[in-house]
Structure formats: structure tokens, C-alpha cells
Design an enzyme around this catalytic site. Structure first.
Site, PDB file in Angstrom:
ATOM      1  N   ASN A   9       6.328   0.292   9.809  1.00  0.00           N
ATOM      2  CA  ASN A   9       7.680  -0.275   9.868  1.00  0.00           C
ATOM      3  C   ASN A   9       8.502   0.633  10.780  1.00  0.00           C
ATOM      4  O   ASN A   9       8.905   1.714  10.376  1.00  0.00           O
ATOM      5  CB  ASN A   9       8.264  -0.321   8.446  1.00  0.00           C
ATOM      6  N   TRP A  10       8.715   0.168  12.000  1.00  0.00           N
ATOM      7  CA  TRP A  10       9.413   1.007  12.982  1.00  0.00           C
ATOM      8  C   TRP A  10      10.930   0.956  12.823  1.00  0.00           C
ATOM      9  O   TRP A  10      11.643   1.661  13.532  1.00  0.00           O
ATOM     10  CB  TRP A  10       9.017   0.596  14.408  1.00  0.00           C
ATOM     11  N   GLU A 167       7.885   0.237  -2.937  1.00  0.00           N
ATOM     12  CA  GLU A 167       8.586   1.307  -2.240  1.00  0.00           C
ATOM     13  C   GLU A 167       9.731   1.830  -3.111  1.00  0.00           C
ATOM     14  O   GLU A 167      10.837   1.257  -3.084  1.00  0.00           O
ATOM     15  CB  GLU A 167       9.147   0.794  -0.909  1.00  0.00           C
ATOM     16  N   SER A 213       7.703   7.800   2.398  1.00  0.00           N
ATOM     17  CA  SER A 213       7.281   9.126   2.864  1.00  0.00           C
ATOM     18  C   SER A 213       5.766   9.315   2.866  1.00  0.00           C
ATOM     19  O   SER A 213       5.261  10.388   2.526  1.00  0.00           O
ATOM     20  CB  SER A 213       7.971  10.224   2.051  1.00  0.00           C
ATOM     21  N   GLY A 234       6.986   4.259   7.357  1.00  0.00           N
ATOM     22  CA  GLY A 234       8.148   4.267   8.233  1.00  0.00           C
ATOM     23  C   GLY A 234       8.041   5.404   9.238  1.00  0.00           C
ATOM     24  O   GLY A 234       7.335   5.325  10.240  1.00  0.00           O
ATOM     25  N   GLY A 235       8.737   6.505   8.962  1.00  0.00           N
ATOM     26  CA  GLY A 235       8.850   7.621   9.901  1.00  0.00           C
ATOM     27  C   GLY A 235       7.541   8.065  10.531  1.00  0.00           C
ATOM     28  O   GLY A 235       7.465   8.253  11.756  1.00  0.00           O
TER      29      GLY A 235
HETATM   30  P1  PGA Z   1       9.293   6.174   5.248  1.00  0.00           P
HETATM   31  O1  PGA Z   1       9.745   4.640   5.217  1.00  0.00           O
HETATM   32  O2  PGA Z   1       7.791   6.190   5.421  1.00  0.00           O
HETATM   33  O3  PGA Z   1      10.002   6.761   6.435  1.00  0.00           O
HETATM   34  O4  PGA Z   1       9.703   6.780   3.956  1.00  0.00           O
HETATM   35  C1  PGA Z   1       8.989   3.674   4.536  1.00  0.00           C
HETATM   36  C2  PGA Z   1       9.658   2.335   4.637  1.00  0.00           C
HETATM   37  O5  PGA Z   1      10.893   2.270   4.660  1.00  0.00           O
HETATM   38  O6  PGA Z   1       8.980   1.292   4.694  1.00  0.00           O
END
Ligand code: PGA
Length: 253
Positions: A9-10, A167, A213, A234-235
Site C-alpha cells: 500500500n503505497w 490492521e 509496521s 505500507g512504509g
Molecule cells: P505500515 O502501513 O506498514 O506503514 O504500518 C500499513 C498500512 O497502512 O496498510
């Protein structure tokens, strides 16, 4: 029986040129992957070029959101028919940032899920509790309600493509990952609720991803658990090397 799925998820990162540069570095790193379904969800402006670049490469391109209607006077929105017309195959529904900043609710999640199924787009429905809800011992109640309303009025026979992403909101972008025990417990709650609402066969076959995370060094411990079938990242998905390491570490050996 449940194929591992790792989705990126960018969010609101990467121009089309930056998205293409990512793919150029990323493809060679996952060339040998066959065991895992890989999905990239870039911003809307990168969808067309990534779908074209990923053709024949066993990487799927997903949207971060969509409207549930095919067309209409909804300024700024993108419809499922627009997404399928350009070759998008997956969609994130009800991400916590969409719920928090763009007023999405369990009810709009339900409308979007019905629409995605009708258009044969693989829906990745995001659920998860806030920190205050966890601290008040409400995690199970929150997850059960989110899943029940998301699936309301949907014929279980049509739900085979469903993917859920657990999540916990307190773990998103905070560096604070749920422990494998916390994640597995939540995944079991979600699976039990799917069984309750839509039957045990569907519960057994539905993939439930963990998100919040996820990094190369915690992906194996999380994705190795019985009820965790992959990750929404995400990140750590913004860098081709770290995302490919997550895929490698999370894939079944
Ligand atoms: P994150 O984001 O890996 O940066 O915690 C996950 C997401 O929002 O899908």
C-alpha cells in the site's frame, strides 16, 4: 490451500516515474517467486503504467480505494468499471486512513465490497481496532462488528475472492507491530466471525492478512502463523529491496 498474499500500500507516495523505477528494480528481485500472490497498490495516477509494465510478470496491480457505483456526479471518485477497464485486479476497501480522513464507514465498506465482487475485483477489506478500544478490551467486539457489517446481505457463495486485512490502527505507521500472539488471536476472532456470518467453509478458505509496521525482520514470525495468510505493507513496501525481502521471508518454504 490459502495462497500467501503480500500487498503493498503505497498511500500517497510515488509519481508515475517513481512507480516505474520501483518496478524496474523490483521485478528481478521476485523473479523466482511462484508461491506468493504479489499485489502493488500505487496512487491512482500510476495505475495505468504499472498495469502495462506488470503484464505477464505475475504481479497484480490494485487500487487503494474506489466508489461503489459505475458512474455519476461524484467529483474526484473512481469507479469499479474504470478500474477493470485498465486492468486493475484488486482493491483495498475501508483502510483505516480512509475511515479516519474520508468518512468511510462499515456501511460504505459493505457497498464497496458488494460492488467489487460484482465486478470481479479481488476485495481486500481492512478492519482493526484503535488503541483505546484495545485498552478497553473491546477488540473482539470491534472486529466482530466490522466483519459482520462488511458481509451483511452478501450471498456467501459469492464471497470466495474475499481477503481481509487485520490492521490494528495503533500499529499502522508507528513502528509498533502487534506481537505474533496478538495478531494470531485477532485473526482467529475474525475467522470465527466469518464462520458465524457466512459459514465455516468460507472461513476456512478466506485469506486474512496482517498489516501494521510489517518489516523484513518481522514478516516471517507473523506470516508463519496458522491464521495469518500474508501481509499488507505500507512504509516498508516503498523500497523494492525491503519489500522483496518481506515477500521472501513471508513466503511458504
Ligand atoms: P505500515 O502501513 O506498514 O506503514 O504500518 C500499513 C498500512 O497502512 O496498510
Amino acid at each position: 490451500m490459502r495462497k500467501t498474499l503480500i500487498a503493498a500500500n503505497w498511500k500517497m507516495y510515488k509519481t508515475p516515474a517513481e512507480s516505474s523505477a520501483f518496478l524496474t528494480s523490483f521485478f528481478p528481485l521476485v523473479r523466482n517467486n511462484t508461491s506468493t500472490e504479489i499485489v502493488l497498490c500505487p496512487p491512482m495516477t500510476s495505475l495505468t503504467s504499472l498495469v502495462d509494465a506488470a503484464r505477464d510478470k505475475s504481479v497484480f496491480i490494485g487500487s487503494q480505494t474506489m466508489h461503489w457505483l459505475n458512474e455519476g456526479a461524484y467529483t474526484g471518485e473512481t469507479s469499479p468499471t474504470m478500474l477493470t477497464a485498465i486492468g486493475v485486479t484488486h482493491v483495498l476497501i475501508g483502510h483505516s486512513e480512509r475511515r479516519q480522513y474520508f468518512n468511510e464507514t462499515d456501511t460504505t465498506v459493505n457497498l464497496k465490497l458488494k460492488s467489487a465482487l460484482a465486478h470481479r475485483i479481488v476485495p481486500i477489506v481492512c478492519v482493526g481496532e484503535h488503541l483505546n478500544e484495545r485498552e478497553a478490551n473491546l477488540t473482539a467486539d470491534v472486529l466482530n462488528l466490522q466483519v459482520a457489517v462488511a458481509l451483511e446481505g452478501i450471498d456467501p457463495a459469492t464471497l470466495a475472492p474475499l481477503v481481509i486485512a487485520y490492521e490494528p490502527v495503533w500499529a499502522i505507521g508507528t513502528g509498533r507491530t502487534a506481537t505474533p500472539e496478538i495478531a494470531e488471536e485477532a485473526h482467529k476472532i475474525i475467522r470465527a466471525q466469518i464462520a458465524q456470518v457466512a459459514g465455516s467453509d468460507l472461513a476456512a478458505s478466506t485469506r486474512i492478512l496482517y498489516g501494521g509496521s510489517v518489516k523484513p525482520d518481522n514478516a516471517a514470525a507473523l506470516c508463519g502463523l496458522e491464521d495469518i495468510d500474508g501481509a499488507l505493507v505500507g512504509g516498508a513496501s516503498l523500497d523494492p529491496t525491503s519489500f522483496s525481502q518481506i515477500i521472501c521471508n513471508a513466503s511458504p518454504k
